[in-house]
Design a protein around this motif. Structure first.
Motif, PDB file in Angstrom:
ATOM      1  N   UNK A 131     -10.422   1.387   3.856  1.00 14.45           N
ATOM      2  CA  UNK A 131     -10.779   0.103   4.458  1.00 14.45           C
ATOM      3  C   UNK A 131      -9.579  -0.310   5.285  1.00 14.45           C
ATOM      4  N   UNK A 132      -9.265  -1.612   5.280  1.00 14.48           N
ATOM      5  CA  UNK A 132      -7.987  -2.029   5.859  1.00 14.48           C
ATOM      6  C   UNK A 132      -6.845  -1.395   5.070  1.00 14.48           C
ATOM      7  N   UNK A 133      -7.118  -1.102   3.794  1.00 13.23           N
ATOM      8  CA  UNK A 133      -6.193  -0.293   2.994  1.00 13.23           C
ATOM      9  C   UNK A 133      -6.439   1.162   3.368  1.00 13.23           C
ATOM     10  N   UNK A 134      -5.447   1.783   3.982  1.00 15.15           N
ATOM     11  CA  UNK A 134      -5.617   3.140   4.477  1.00 15.15           C
ATOM     12  C   UNK A 134      -5.204   4.143   3.398  1.00 15.15           C
ATOM     13  N   UNK A 135      -6.124   5.000   3.024  1.00 15.18           N
ATOM     14  CA  UNK A 135      -5.844   6.021   2.006  1.00 15.18           C
ATOM     15  C   UNK A 135      -5.930   7.436   2.574  1.00 15.18           C
ATOM     16  N   UNK A 136      -6.394   7.574   3.819  1.00 16.80           N
ATOM     17  CA  UNK A 136      -6.672   8.905   4.365  1.00 16.80           C
ATOM     18  C   UNK A 136      -5.409   9.746   4.545  1.00 16.80           C
ATOM     19  N   UNK A 152      -0.993  -0.213  -7.494  1.00 18.79           N
ATOM     20  CA  UNK A 152      -0.692  -1.125  -6.384  1.00 18.79           C
ATOM     21  C   UNK A 152       0.471  -0.588  -5.554  1.00 18.79           C
ATOM     22  N   UNK A 153       1.536  -0.167  -6.224  1.00 18.14           N
ATOM     23  CA  UNK A 153       2.722   0.337  -5.516  1.00 18.14           C
ATOM     24  C   UNK A 153       2.397   1.609  -4.739  1.00 18.14           C
ATOM     25  N   UNK A 154       1.674   2.535  -5.380  1.00 16.54           N
ATOM     26  CA  UNK A 154       1.321   3.786  -4.709  1.00 16.54           C
ATOM     27  C   UNK A 154       0.517   3.518  -3.444  1.00 16.54           C
ATOM     28  N   UNK A 155      -0.572   2.783  -3.581  1.00 18.13           N
ATOM     29  CA  UNK A 155      -1.444   2.573  -2.427  1.00 18.13           C
ATOM     30  C   UNK A 155      -0.799   1.653  -1.389  1.00 18.13           C
ATOM     31  N   UNK A 156       0.078   0.752  -1.821  1.00 20.61           N
ATOM     32  CA  UNK A 156       0.794  -0.077  -0.851  1.00 20.61           C
ATOM     33  C   UNK A 156       1.688   0.791   0.031  1.00 20.61           C
ATOM     34  N   UNK A 192       1.547   4.052   0.558  1.00 20.64           N
ATOM     35  CA  UNK A 192       0.806   5.038   1.351  1.00 20.64           C
ATOM     36  C   UNK A 192      -0.035   4.377   2.438  1.00 20.64           C
ATOM     37  N   UNK A 193      -0.573   3.191   2.189  1.00 17.00           N
ATOM     38  CA  UNK A 193      -1.345   2.488   3.209  1.00 17.00           C
ATOM     39  C   UNK A 193      -0.450   2.057   4.365  1.00 17.00           C
ATOM     40  N   UNK A 194       0.716   1.507   4.054  1.00 13.82           N
ATOM     41  CA  UNK A 194       1.640   1.075   5.111  1.00 13.82           C
ATOM     42  C   UNK A 194       2.133   2.274   5.927  1.00 13.82           C
ATOM     43  N   UNK A 195       2.371   3.394   5.265  1.00 10.31           N
ATOM     44  CA  UNK A 195       2.810   4.597   5.987  1.00 10.31           C
ATOM     45  C   UNK A 195       1.723   5.130   6.901  1.00 10.31           C
ATOM     46  N   UNK A 196       0.487   4.697   6.658  1.00 12.01           N
ATOM     47  CA  UNK A 196      -0.663   5.148   7.444  1.00 12.01           C
ATOM     48  C   UNK A 196      -1.155   4.028   8.380  1.00 12.01           C
ATOM     49  N   UNK A 197      -0.270   3.049   8.637  1.00 11.13           N
ATOM     50  CA  UNK A 197      -0.584   1.922   9.523  1.00 11.13           C
ATOM     51  C   UNK A 197      -1.708   1.047   8.991  1.00 11.13           C
ATOM     52  N   UNK A 198      -1.838   0.994   7.679  1.00 12.03           N
ATOM     53  CA  UNK A 198      -2.815   0.097   7.065  1.00 12.03           C
ATOM     54  C   UNK A 198      -2.143  -1.157   6.552  1.00 12.03           C
ATOM     55  N   UNK A 199      -2.921  -2.026   5.942  1.00  8.89           N
ATOM     56  CA  UNK A 199      -2.369  -3.262   5.391  1.00  8.89           C
ATOM     57  C   UNK A 199      -1.653  -2.964   4.083  1.00  8.89           C
ATOM     58  N   UNK A 200      -0.807  -3.878   3.669  1.00 10.73           N
ATOM     59  CA  UNK A 200      -0.159  -3.749   2.374  1.00 10.73           C
ATOM     60  C   UNK A 200      -1.144  -4.008   1.248  1.00 10.73           C
ATOM     61  N   UNK A 201      -0.813  -3.518   0.074  1.00 14.73           N
ATOM     62  CA  UNK A 201      -1.680  -3.669  -1.093  1.00 14.73           C
ATOM     63  C   UNK A 201      -1.001  -4.581  -2.097  1.00 14.73           C
TER      64      UNK A 201
END
Length: 380
Positions: free
Chosen positions: A229-234, A291-295, A297-306
């Motif tokens: 989503x806005x949280x980028x996991x790809x 939360x820390x993991x996806x935060x 990884x999402x930021x590193x992928x230009x997504x929003x923070x978690x």
């Protein structure tokens, strides 16, 4: 001269027989020490079984833990967690995890037994534990690849040495060891926490196949695949899929392609391909490690923070829109990471009046149990 020969024959031949017998006994002892026969001598107690066909990411050999129980053929296979190794930071964290790391010896196993080997889902005396009196198989985690890799001599940028990502093969070899002993198992469960939870998703097909298509109960503890989503996991998915050469089902459309959902597709693939199975996901709704993991990884992928709020929302989306018709879910409030190796979190603490153990005992129900109640979207 003939008399001397007869005398030597009386002395030497029996001695040779003794030595040969001793060698045979030694070989048999070594064989039994690496098989389940070794565990039968210590019923209800943990036994370490070293194996030459099980390896860690530093190339060292490891083994598995087995605790056999009398009067049951039911077996729980548990995949330990402890991070992953796909970049410098993650590899350092994985290596320093007390119950994981880049190697796993009998000494480390003994430490685990002392601290956690009788806790939570391994508690054999608490009647609320649905697998208390089952046989328990503990697969340690020292490959750093979510128990799903098949990549020898892999290079991770910035990390010294070659990495042996052979977790999938380790599980495969454990199954070969277990299958003859538990061919007529009353019930079988595959359970994993954190990285081991991802390992449940990846290894479930080969467990089903090893036991002839039986109904296998699966519990993923604190390892949700958050929908993109806005949280980028790809980007995170792409890193682990490629770095570890994750052994994903070829028949799973999109499982290896993060742009098409990637690992998220494993939930529906398993329940569609193995409708006889039973499936469950547990995670604290604000799991701080998640939360820390996806935060990161999402930021590193230009997504929003978690944060704890959008993490909780993402779990509910996963449950209500993707998996809830086939997968039971237990999503209690809290920031704790993993539940199954804690008496307090698995057996004692109740959420909405139900403990994790009591919820898990409902896994055989035709209608998945959701704590808290789900608001499921119509089936797609």
């Amino acid at each position: 001269m003939l008399g001397l020969f007869k005398m030597l024959r009386k002395i030497v031949f029996p001695l040779m027989l003794i030595l040969c017998s001793a060698s045979a006994l030694s070989d048999r002892g070594e064989l039994e020490a690496t098989s389940l026969a070794h565990a039968t001598a210590k019923m209800e107690g943990w036994v370490w079984i070293p194996r030459d066909d099980l390896a860690c990411r530093d190339g060292s050999k490891t083994g598995l833990g087995v605790r056999l129980m009398p009067d049951t053929k039911a077996v729980m296979i548990y995949l330990q967690g402890g991070g992953a190794c796909y970049d410098v930071k993650s590899c350092e964290q994985n290596a320093s995890t007390p119950i994981a790391g880049a190697s796993f010896s009998q000494e480390k196993f003994n430490e685990w037994v002392e601290k956690l080997g009788n806790q939570g889902i391994f508690n054999t005396t608490n009647p609320s534990n649905p697998v208390a009196r089952w046989n328990h198989v503990y697969i340690p985690y020292c490959t750093g690849d979510l128990h799903g890799g098949n990549q020898e001599n892999a290079s991770v940028p910035g990390v010294p040495g070659m990495q042996q990502f052979v977790g999938y093969r380790n599980v495969q070899n454990v199954l070969r060891l277990l299958e003859p002993h538990f061919a007529d198992a009353e019930d079988i469960a595959l359970i994993g926490a954190s990285a081991g939870g991802f390992g449940v998703l990846i290894n479930y097909p080969q467990v089903v196949e090893a036991f002839g298509g039986r109904s296998i109960a699966a519990l993923v503890d604190s390892a949700p695949v958050i929908p993109e989503s806005a949280i980028r996991t790809s980007c995170f998915q792409r890193k682990v899929i490629d770095t570890f050469n994750l052994q994903l089902p070829q028949s799973c459309s999109g499982c290896a392609d993060p742009s098409k959902g990637g690992l998220l597709n494993l939930y529906s693939h398993l329940s569609d391909t193995y409708p006889q199975g039973r499936y469950a996901l547990a995670s604290a709704d604000a799991d701080l490690a998640g939360v820390i993991l996806y935060n990161d990884e999402s930021r590193a992928c230009d997504g929003v923070g978690v944060n704890i709020f959008n993490y909780r929302f993402s779990l509910y989306v996963l449950r209500d829109q993707y998996i809830g018709h086939e997968w039971a879910t237990f999503l209690p409030g809290g920031v704790q990471h993993t539940m199954t190796q804690s008496d307090a979190l698995f057996l004692d603490r109740k959420y909405k009046g139900v403990s994790a153990a009591e919820w898990l005992a409902r896994i055989n129900s035709k209608t998945p149990s959701h704590i808290p109640p789900a608001r499921l979207f119509p089936r797609k």
